[in-house]
Design an enzyme around this catalytic site. Structure first.
Site, mmCIF file in Angstrom:
data_model
loop_
_atom_site.group_PDB
_atom_site.id
_atom_site.type_symbol
_atom_site.label_atom_id
_atom_site.label_comp_id
_atom_site.label_asym_id
_atom_site.label_seq_id
_atom_site.Cartn_x
_atom_site.Cartn_y
_atom_site.Cartn_z
ATOM 1 N N ARG A 54 19.475 64.944 -3.087
ATOM 2 C CA ARG A 54 19.439 64.255 -1.777
ATOM 3 C C ARG A 54 20.782 64.395 -1.054
ATOM 4 O O ARG A 54 20.864 64.292 0.171
ATOM 5 C CB ARG A 54 19.037 62.781 -1.931
ATOM 6 C CG ARG A 54 18.998 62.027 -0.598
ATOM 7 C CD ARG A 54 18.135 60.762 -0.626
ATOM 8 N NE ARG A 54 18.335 59.963 -1.798
ATOM 9 C CZ ARG A 54 19.411 59.203 -2.037
ATOM 10 N NH1 ARG A 54 20.387 59.157 -1.155
ATOM 11 N NH2 ARG A 54 19.500 58.500 -3.148
ATOM 12 N N TYR A 111 6.952 66.917 22.555
ATOM 13 C CA TYR A 111 5.962 66.810 21.479
ATOM 14 C C TYR A 111 5.645 65.317 21.275
ATOM 15 O O TYR A 111 6.549 64.475 21.322
ATOM 16 C CB TYR A 111 6.542 67.452 20.212
ATOM 17 C CG TYR A 111 5.734 67.138 18.984
ATOM 18 C CD1 TYR A 111 4.376 67.450 18.919
ATOM 19 C CD2 TYR A 111 6.310 66.494 17.897
ATOM 20 C CE1 TYR A 111 3.625 67.133 17.800
ATOM 21 C CE2 TYR A 111 5.571 66.184 16.776
ATOM 22 C CZ TYR A 111 4.219 66.501 16.741
ATOM 23 O OH TYR A 111 3.476 66.174 15.637
ATOM 24 N N ASP A 154 15.577 70.692 21.626
ATOM 25 C CA ASP A 154 14.600 71.115 20.618
ATOM 26 C C ASP A 154 14.289 72.588 20.898
ATOM 27 O O ASP A 154 13.703 72.925 21.934
ATOM 28 C CB ASP A 154 13.342 70.244 20.736
ATOM 29 C CG ASP A 154 12.321 70.561 19.645
ATOM 30 O OD1 ASP A 154 12.236 71.731 19.224
ATOM 31 O OD2 ASP A 154 11.591 69.649 19.233
ATOM 32 N N LYS A 202 7.465 75.680 12.039
ATOM 33 C CA LYS A 202 6.814 76.569 12.999
ATOM 34 C C LYS A 202 7.323 78.008 12.825
ATOM 35 O O LYS A 202 7.148 78.582 11.779
ATOM 36 C CB LYS A 202 7.027 76.016 14.405
ATOM 37 C CG LYS A 202 6.711 74.513 14.525
ATOM 38 C CD LYS A 202 5.251 74.259 14.313
ATOM 39 C CE LYS A 202 4.790 72.826 14.149
ATOM 40 N NZ LYS A 202 5.603 71.706 14.245
HETATM 41 N N1 LCS Z 1 9.380 69.601 17.905
HETATM 42 C C1 LCS Z 1 8.361 70.300 18.427
HETATM 43 C C2 LCS Z 1 8.567 71.056 19.706
HETATM 44 C C3 LCS Z 1 7.132 70.303 17.788
HETATM 45 O O1 LCS Z 1 6.134 71.002 18.337
HETATM 46 C C4 LCS Z 1 6.965 69.560 16.584
HETATM 47 C C5 LCS Z 1 5.679 69.526 15.855
HETATM 48 C C6 LCS Z 1 8.048 68.835 16.073
HETATM 49 C C7 LCS Z 1 9.248 68.899 16.761
HETATM 50 C C8 LCS Z 1 7.958 68.044 14.800
HETATM 51 O O2 LCS Z 1 8.025 68.887 13.717
HETATM 52 P P1 LCS Z 1 7.402 68.590 12.269
HETATM 53 O O3 LCS Z 1 7.908 67.244 11.845
HETATM 54 O O4 LCS Z 1 5.921 68.597 12.419
HETATM 55 O O5 LCS Z 1 7.938 69.695 11.425
HETATM 56 N N2 LCS Z 1 4.605 70.014 16.601
HETATM 57 C C9 LCS Z 1 3.365 70.034 16.253
HETATM 58 C C10 LCS Z 1 2.366 70.509 17.111
HETATM 59 O O6 LCS Z 1 2.521 70.837 18.281
HETATM 60 N N3 LCS Z 1 1.226 70.516 16.465
HETATM 61 O O7 LCS Z 1 1.353 69.961 15.201
HETATM 62 C C11 LCS Z 1 2.735 69.633 14.982
#
Ligand code: LCS
Length: 367
Positions: free
Chosen positions: A31, A84, A156, A181
């Protein structure tokens, strides 16, 4: 090599004490740090052209850790009005519970943005291109306004990756990613990254990430590091395929509007060309038949998967208003240009002819 261990042995009690006191480098407990995290952090800092990076167990862990480490009770955050869904929820609902006020604004409008900043504004948070409207925000202008008020600009960069856009080079202070992603790229892990100056990342590592605990598993970041090896070739193909899919959609009689920064018709196409090295793999569109037509399309795709998430080698289609952005109130969604019928497509790296013919047969079901 995967350091699949929760803890690291000490030679003797004195060495353990020295490591805890920060008098001797070395690992203690996963951690607090792990060689796989160190390797990934170095790679991401170098790709984003930042001083240092922090790896987290998800994009949301990266975003919440970054924001909690720069904001405290009595501070104010300004955020772009198209984010998001979970990020919007975090900023609009959770931060105020901790005494941090939040305001949302169309951050592509510099006058409106300036008018929303306050003397106690400590952070400006943006996504560009925005998920899912593909609106572009001028990062350099946002950085200038942010710095006039002594606030950090947090960007972001999930949709672009450092291969296509490097916000720190344009004046941003902190970059966050959902590495789930494009960085991972294969739809097989959940992870996040923060990149920024060492005085902030060391605070995040030593205090916030350590105590909030959102660290990734060694195996996931090993997979992520492997995904990053092919980032450039994948992004080139995502961009190429998305451009062809966007051009196909523009010419479809069932389609009303296509949102893709690579199209000359995109209202911020010139800005996109200036600050991005490519237009990415995300395409959104509205159908003339609205929501009903969108549902028919999404229920009839065969090769493309009906699923949230994005940035995978596989094409994914989803409905933001009822899925990824359902937690954003409808009036706010509409004000930011996210219609109830908007369909979001994460264009994969399959043969583009296959993607287009799947879309075509699914669109043909619309009466
Ligand atoms: N930032 C963006 C631009 C995102 O699209 C997402 C997740 C996150 C942060 C958060 O990331 P995670 O914790 O899921 O790794 N976007 C999603 C979407 O558009 N569809 O499912 C998840």
């Amino acid at each position: 090599m995967i350091y699949q261990t929760s803890t690291f042995t000490f030679e003797n009690v004195e060495q353990g004490a020295r490591r805890f006191a920060g008098l001797e480098p070395g690992y203690i407990y996963t951690r607090i740090g792990n060689p796989n995290m160190t390797e990934l952090q170095e790679r991401m800092a170098s790709l984003e052209n930042g001083e240092d990076a922090v790896s987290a167990c998800s994009g949301m862990a990266a975003i919440s850790t970054a924001l909690l480490s720069i904001l405290k009770q009595g501070d104010h955050i300004v955020a772009s009005n198209m984010l998001y869904g979970c990020t919007y929820d975090l900023i609009s609902q959770m931060l105020p519970d901790f005494g941090i006020e939040a305001s949302f604004v169309d951050a592509s409008d510099t006058n409106a943005l300036r008018a929303t900043m306050r003397p106690n504004t400590k952070a400006l948070y943006i996504e560009t291109p925005a998920n899912p409207t593909m609106k572009i925000i001028d990062i350099r202008a946002a950085a200038d306004i942010s710095h006039e008020y002594g606030a950090y600009l947090v960007v972001d960069n999930t949709f672009m990756t450092p291969y296509l856009q490097r916000p720190l080079e344009l004046g941003a202070d902190i970059v966050v990613h959902s590495a789930t992603k494009y960085l991972g790229g294969h739809g097989d892990l959940v992870s996040g990254v923060i990149v920024g100056p060492e005085h902030l990342t060391s605070k995040m590592k030593k205090r916030y990430l350590k105590d909030l605990g959102g660290i990734p598993s060694p195996f996931d970041i090993w997979l992520l590091a492997r995904g990053i090896k092919t980032l450039g070739v994948r992004m080139d193909r995502h961009c190429q395929n998305a451009m062809l899919v966007a051009e196909f959609l523009v010419n479809c009689p069932q389609v009303a509007t296509v949102y893709y920064p690579g199209l000359p018709s995109h209202p911020q196409h010139e800005l996109a060309k200036k600050q991005m090295d490519g237009f990415g793999g995300m395409v959104s569109f509205d159908l003339k038949g609205g929501l009903d037509a969108g549902c028919t399309l999404m229920n009839n795709v065969r090769m493309i998967s009906l699923a949230v998430s994005l940035g995978s080698v596989d094409s994914l289609i989803e409905h933001p208003a009822s899925m990824t952005h359902a937690c954003v109130p409808q009036v706010e969604r509409h004000a930011a240009g996210l219609t109830d019928g908007l369909v979001r497509l994460s264009v994969g790296i399959e043969d583009v002819e296959d993607i287009i013919s799947d879309l075509k047969q699914a669109l043909d079901n619309i009466k």
